[in-house]
Design a protein around this motif. Sequence first.
Motif, PDB file in Angstrom:
ATOM      1  N   ASN A   1     -10.180  -3.922  -3.465  1.00 23.00           N
ATOM      2  CA  ASN A   1      -9.078  -3.989  -2.510  1.00 23.00           C
ATOM      3  C   ASN A   1      -7.785  -3.595  -3.210  1.00 23.00           C
ATOM      4  OD1 ASN A   1      -6.728  -5.617  -1.165  1.00 23.00           O
ATOM      5  ND2 ASN A   1      -8.311  -5.471   0.397  1.00 23.00           N
ATOM      6  N   VAL A   2      -7.174  -2.506  -2.744  1.00 22.08           N
ATOM      7  CA  VAL A   2      -5.985  -1.998  -3.416  1.00 22.08           C
ATOM      8  C   VAL A   2      -4.820  -2.980  -3.315  1.00 22.08           C
ATOM      9  CG1 VAL A   2      -5.184  -0.726  -1.369  1.00 22.08           C
ATOM     10  CG2 VAL A   2      -4.471  -0.002  -3.651  1.00 22.08           C
ATOM     11  N   THR A   3      -4.719  -3.689  -2.199  1.00 22.00           N
ATOM     12  CA  THR A   3      -3.620  -4.633  -2.029  1.00 22.00           C
ATOM     13  C   THR A   3      -3.697  -5.758  -3.049  1.00 22.00           C
ATOM     14  OG1 THR A   3      -3.446  -4.127   0.312  1.00 22.00           O
ATOM     15  CG2 THR A   3      -2.523  -6.214  -0.407  1.00 22.00           C
TER      16      THR A   3
ATOM     17  N   ARG B   1       0.820  -1.205   0.000  1.00 25.50           N
ATOM     18  CA  ARG B   1       0.000   0.000   0.000  1.00 25.50           C
ATOM     19  C   ARG B   1       0.858   1.260   0.000  1.00 25.50           C
ATOM     20  NH1 ARG B   1      -2.633  -3.408   3.524  1.00 25.50           N
ATOM     21  NH2 ARG B   1      -1.747  -2.394   5.367  1.00 25.50           N
ATOM     22  N   HIS B   2       0.486   2.232  -0.839  1.00 29.93           N
ATOM     23  CA  HIS B   2       1.093   3.571  -0.859  1.00 29.93           C
ATOM     24  C   HIS B   2       2.585   3.555  -1.172  1.00 29.93           C
ATOM     25  CE1 HIS B   2      -2.752   4.697   0.727  1.00 29.93           C
ATOM     26  NE2 HIS B   2      -2.534   4.153   1.915  1.00 29.93           N
TER      27      HIS B   2
ATOM     28  N   ARG C   1      -5.152  -5.589  -5.937  1.00 29.74           N
ATOM     29  CA  ARG C   1      -4.841  -5.032  -7.260  1.00 29.74           C
ATOM     30  C   ARG C   1      -3.334  -4.976  -7.476  1.00 29.74           C
ATOM     31  NH1 ARG C   1      -9.045  -1.417  -6.002  1.00 29.74           N
ATOM     32  NH2 ARG C   1      -7.617   0.321  -5.578  1.00 29.74           N
ATOM     33  N   GLU C   2      -2.621  -4.548  -6.443  1.00 27.52           N
ATOM     34  CA  GLU C   2      -1.163  -4.501  -6.551  1.00 27.52           C
ATOM     35  C   GLU C   2      -0.586  -5.908  -6.716  1.00 27.52           C
ATOM     36  OE1 GLU C   2       0.780  -1.761  -6.660  1.00 27.52           O
ATOM     37  OE2 GLU C   2      -1.039  -0.570  -6.700  1.00 27.52           O
TER      38      GLU C   2
END
Length: 377
Positions: A271-273, A81-82, A275-276
Motif C-alpha cells: 500500500n503506497v499510502t 498519493r502522487h 509506505r508514505e
Amino acid sequence: MEHTGTALVLGATGGIGGEVARQLRDAGWAVRALRRSQAQPRQDEGGITWLRGDAMNGADVAAAASGCGVIVHAVNPPGYRHWDRLVLPMMDNTLAAAVAQRATVVLPGTVYNYGPDAGPVVREDAPEHPLTRKGALRVEMERRMREASERGARGIVVRAGDFFGPQARGNWFAQGLVTPGRPVRTVRLPGARGVGHQWSYVPDVARAMLRLLERRQTLAPFARFHMAGHWDADGLQMAQAVCRVVARRTGKMPALRDFPWWLVRAAAPFNVTLRELLEMRYLWREPLRLDGPRLPATLGEEPHTPLEQAVEATLEGLGCLPGPRGGAQKKSPARTRGFPLKMAPLALEAFPNDILGRRGGRYPDSPDLPPTSPAIS
C-alpha cells in the motif's frame, strides 16, 4: 487594515480549507471554492459560491481567481498519493493566478520542512533540511511562493502542528487516536513514550490566518509564521485530555494503547499510502516544536482554545460523544476522504484486543487517569 474582499479557497472540502472558507464568509468576505463534481456554479446555504474546476487545471484556477484579492491554497493530494506529480503543478497554478491578480496566497504550512538539525524548538528562520520527499516538496512550494512575491503576488505561510478539529477528519487525531462515529473505548498513541508532539486546533489556525489577512498590506511580501498551538510535552497529554473528556461525558475511562506501527509496517509493501506514512514516522520519534515571536508580535496574541475545550468540540464533531444530556451519539459521515490512516481502524479491528494489548503495549494504569485533572492549555 483590510477586513473583507473576495477570496478563492482551494481545498474547501477539506478540514483546514473548509474552516478558513467558513470563517472568511462569517467575517463578511465573498468566498469562492472549486469542486470538480460541481455541475453549475451555485451559492450554498452558507453563502459560499461553488464553481466547477480542478486545481490541476491552470485555466480553471485563473478563471475562479478573477477579481480575488486572496487565494487560500489548502489543497493536497489525498492520502499522500502522487505528491511528486501533483503538489507543485497545483502550487504553480495558484501562484500564476495570484501574480495575475496581484493577490495574496495563504498556505497552511507544516513541520515537514525541518529535520533534526533545526533543533527541538524551531523558529521561522531555522535551517530547512527536510528528511523526506514530502518535506522537500514543502520547501520547494515555499521557495516558489517567495519567487512569486517578487512578481506582484504576496505570500503568507502559517506553519502548524498536526491538525484536529470538529470538521477535520483527515488527520492523526481523527483516524489515529480515535475512530469517527464510534464511542471512544481506546485511545491509540502513535508517539514514542516521553517524546513531545505538536498539535494545532483547526479553528485557531483559521482565525490566525484571517487576522493576518486583515493586516496583509503591512506584512512583508512573503511572510512566514509559526503557531505554538498545543505542545504535548510527553506524548500523553493529548490522549489524557481525550480520556478526561470521555470520562466526564460517559462515566467510562478509555484505555491507552500504543499505535500498532508493526501492522502498518507489515502492510506497507502492499500500500503506497502506508509506505508514505512510515516515511513521516520520525515526527513521532523526535520532538519538533514550532515556536516563534512573529505571530504574537503581529497579532498581539495567538488565537488559542484551551486543550480540553478543543478536544471536546472535536470529539463531538467526529460523532464520538453522546449528546450533552446523554442523548444519542451524533453520527459521523461514513466516508473519510483520502486520509492515509483510513485502513488503520480496520486493521485494529482485525485482531483481538488481547493481541493488540500485547503487541501494542497497553498502558495498565490508564483507567486510573484522574478525570478531574486540570486541562492542558
